[in-house]
Design an enzyme around this catalytic site. Sequence first.
Site, PDB file in Angstrom:
ATOM      1  N   ASP A 292       0.819  -1.215   0.000  1.00  0.00           N
ATOM      2  CA  ASP A 292       0.000   0.000   0.000  1.00  0.00           C
ATOM      3  C   ASP A 292       0.852   1.263   0.000  1.00  0.00           C
ATOM      4  O   ASP A 292       1.996   1.273   0.457  1.00  0.00           O
ATOM      5  CB  ASP A 292      -0.925   0.010   1.229  1.00  0.00           C
ATOM      6  N   GLU A 293       0.271   2.314  -0.531  1.00  0.00           N
ATOM      7  CA  GLU A 293       0.740   3.693  -0.340  1.00  0.00           C
ATOM      8  C   GLU A 293       2.221   3.899  -0.627  1.00  0.00           C
ATOM      9  O   GLU A 293       2.945   4.445   0.199  1.00  0.00           O
ATOM     10  CB  GLU A 293       0.441   4.135   1.111  1.00  0.00           C
ATOM     11  N   VAL A 294       2.651   3.473  -1.801  1.00  0.00           N
ATOM     12  CA  VAL A 294       4.025   3.767  -2.201  1.00  0.00           C
ATOM     13  C   VAL A 294       3.914   4.981  -3.126  1.00  0.00           C
ATOM     14  O   VAL A 294       3.693   4.841  -4.318  1.00  0.00           O
ATOM     15  CB  VAL A 294       4.669   2.578  -2.929  1.00  0.00           C
TER      16      VAL A 294
END
Length: 483
Positions: A292-294
């Site tokens: 997630d959320e890179v």
Amino acid sequence: MPDPIALVPLPRRVQWLPGEPVRVEHLIVGDSAAEVALGKLATERLRSVLPLTPRSEADPQATAGALVFRLTDAGEPGSYTVTAGEHGILVEAGDIAGLRHGLATVRQLFQPGTGTTSVPPVRIEDAPALGWRGLSLDIARHFFGPDELHTVIELLADHKYNVLHLHLSDDQGWRIDLPSHPELVDRSGKSAVDGDPGGYLTAAEYRELVAFAAARGITVVPEIDVPGHVNAALHAMPELTPTGEAPDVYTGIEVGFSKLTADLPATEPFLRDVFGDLADLTPGDYLHIGGDEVLTMEKSEYARLVDMAARAVRDAGKQVIGWQEIATVPLEPGTVVQYWEPKEDLSFFAEAARAGARFIMSPGSKAYLDMKYHEGFPLGLQWAGFVPLQVSYEWEPTALIDGVPAEAVLGVEAAVWTETLRTLDDLTTMLLPRLAAVAEVAWTPADRRDWDDFAQRIAALAPDWRARGLAFHPAEPVAWPEG
Ligand code: ACM
């Protein structure tokens, strides 16, 4: 007849019967190792409501007044029946999971915390709607250790959950000691959000926790979050950064700034080592790779890193789960994608479904139990909105995303992130009562679920929580009993 006793999650079929209240004194289980273990669990879980003496089925004096757990050769996985009548209480199921579910129901029938020592005659037939009923728990932002995790596991078992997904690494800390890289906990195990004390699980503690959970019907799914959320790993292993310099410890709550680098020589060995170790320590079928959320990485590099992590997991003999972002890159069929962020364009889910992905539903706006209950609530965040009890109850996981067919939905996970949660009281205040609401979403078929009915039933669980010293939020509009 109105229900004399509230059951949560609501069983498929409950038939209250005429007759005298049923009392039991003995416990009878079969003699296989699994049944003996179930008998021990039953004695322990029921101890606060009624002391039970074990008896053999062959003992003629034990036929009346017994709580009997019996394996049969019928029934879908996890299903069970409970019959309370003149003979005592009989729990029957085709598997141990079903007997454990029956135990959770029997415990509720005794209304723990109220001093009740009998149950009304009843016939219950029950089975889970969805096979995957989990809680995702972040022990990276703040650390929760074995004792606190035991409490969470018992709450999960009470509500017929069967998965505990542990988020074991993030920017702020690394929470499991893996044999291949002891420096991860040596250097990054003691930090946490706001400079609070951290901590980590030793391999032995993790194994013990997995066994404690398994005895209660709960599979642990460990997550090492890559290729983002890795500041703690970079701090401990500077060879994972392009400059070779360790970044500082991070104790804030921003996301998306840290990342692995696909082209560094240390990166793939790191992934193979940590997922290999995690596979060795974990008997369950699944490892979670995060994903997630890179927020600062080209898609091609993200795809390479997700593929490296996924291959490391598969080569270690486990199946891959990742947060929804992994569905934006090519995946092997069968990969499990976990929905969390409601976005305007979710068409990548339909594509992943066509390519053979399976799904776990954790919509932030419903199932993220770290969202505040309402404006001004002292704990939690609100980026996905407020999640009052009713909102956590009223949703249908198999009809959430266009193009994701019900057959591809394995089930549901509630999630709780711990940026603002420091103590077990903080944690259970966010979980209770919403954990029970999400349990019913996962367990009870949609045509049996009714908010007004749930809001009545849930109040009956408060005496048990109070007797166990568990903090909970007396959420509106439930008429909670005086404590
Ligand atoms: C997530 O909440 N970043 C999965």
